[in-house]
Design a protein around this motif. Structure first.
Motif, short mmCIF file in Angstrom:
data_model
loop_
_atom_site.label_atom_id
_atom_site.label_comp_id
_atom_site.label_asym_id
_atom_site.label_seq_id
_atom_site.Cartn_x
_atom_site.Cartn_y
_atom_site.Cartn_z
N ASP A 1 0.88 -1.16 0.00
CA ASP A 1 0.00 0.00 0.00
C ASP A 1 0.92 1.22 0.00
N LEU A 2 1.23 1.69 -1.18
CA LEU A 2 2.19 2.79 -1.30
C LEU A 2 1.68 4.08 -0.66
N THR A 3 0.38 4.19 -0.42
CA THR A 3 -0.14 5.38 0.26
C THR A 3 0.29 5.40 1.72
N ALA B 1 -4.26 5.13 -10.10
CA ALA B 1 -3.19 5.23 -9.11
C ALA B 1 -3.51 6.34 -8.11
N PRO B 2 -3.24 6.09 -6.83
CA PRO B 2 -3.49 7.13 -5.83
C PRO B 2 -2.43 8.24 -5.91
N LYS B 3 -2.74 9.36 -5.30
CA LYS B 3 -1.74 10.43 -5.19
C LYS B 3 -0.65 9.95 -4.25
N TRP C 1 0.03 0.93 -14.11
CA TRP C 1 -0.78 1.34 -12.97
C TRP C 1 -0.35 2.71 -12.46
N LEU C 2 0.95 2.91 -12.35
CA LEU C 2 1.49 4.16 -11.79
C LEU C 2 1.11 5.37 -12.62
#
Length: 92
Positions: free
Chosen positions: A47-49, A82-84, A76-77
Motif C-alpha cells: 500500500d504505497l499510500t 493510481a493514488p496520489k 498502474w502508476l
C-alpha cells in the motif's frame, strides 16, 4: 530516523542479482531502514499510500522500455486509478 522505518525495494530484473540486492539491503539497514524486497510483479501487495520511502531497481531494454515484470506496475502508476503519492520519497 526510526530503526524500523520500512523501505520497500521494488525490483524488476531476471535473475535477481544477489550481490546487488545484498549491497542495497545492507546499506539501507546501516541507515536505519528495514528493507522489504518486493518484485514489481507483486506491487499490489504494497500500500504505497502508507509508505514513506520506496527504492525502485530495474533494468531496461531497447530505448528505455521496462522489462515485462515491471510493465503492469508502470501502467498502474501512470494510470488514472493510481493514488496520489505526493508524500512518497523515492529513488530509481
Amino acid at each position: 530516523m526510526n530503526d524500523d522505518q520500512s523501505q520497500p525495494t521494488l525490483h524488476a530484473f531476471r535473475p535477481v542479482p544477489k550481490t546487488g540486492v545484498i549491497y542495497v539491503t545492507t546499506e539501507a539497514e546501516k541507515r536505519g531502514f528495514a528493507p522489504k524486497l518486493v518484485s514489481m510483479e507483486k506491487f499490489g501487495e504494497l500500500d504505497l499510500t502508507k509508505e514513506e520511502n520506496v527504492l525502485v531497481i530495474t533494468s531496461t531494454y531497447g530505448e528505455g522500455e521496462p522489462p515485462d515484470m515491471a510493465k503492469s506496475f508502470w501502467d498502474w502508476l501512470k494510470g488514472d486509478s493510481a493514488p496520489k503519492l505526493d508524500h512518497l520519497r523515492y529513488s530509481v
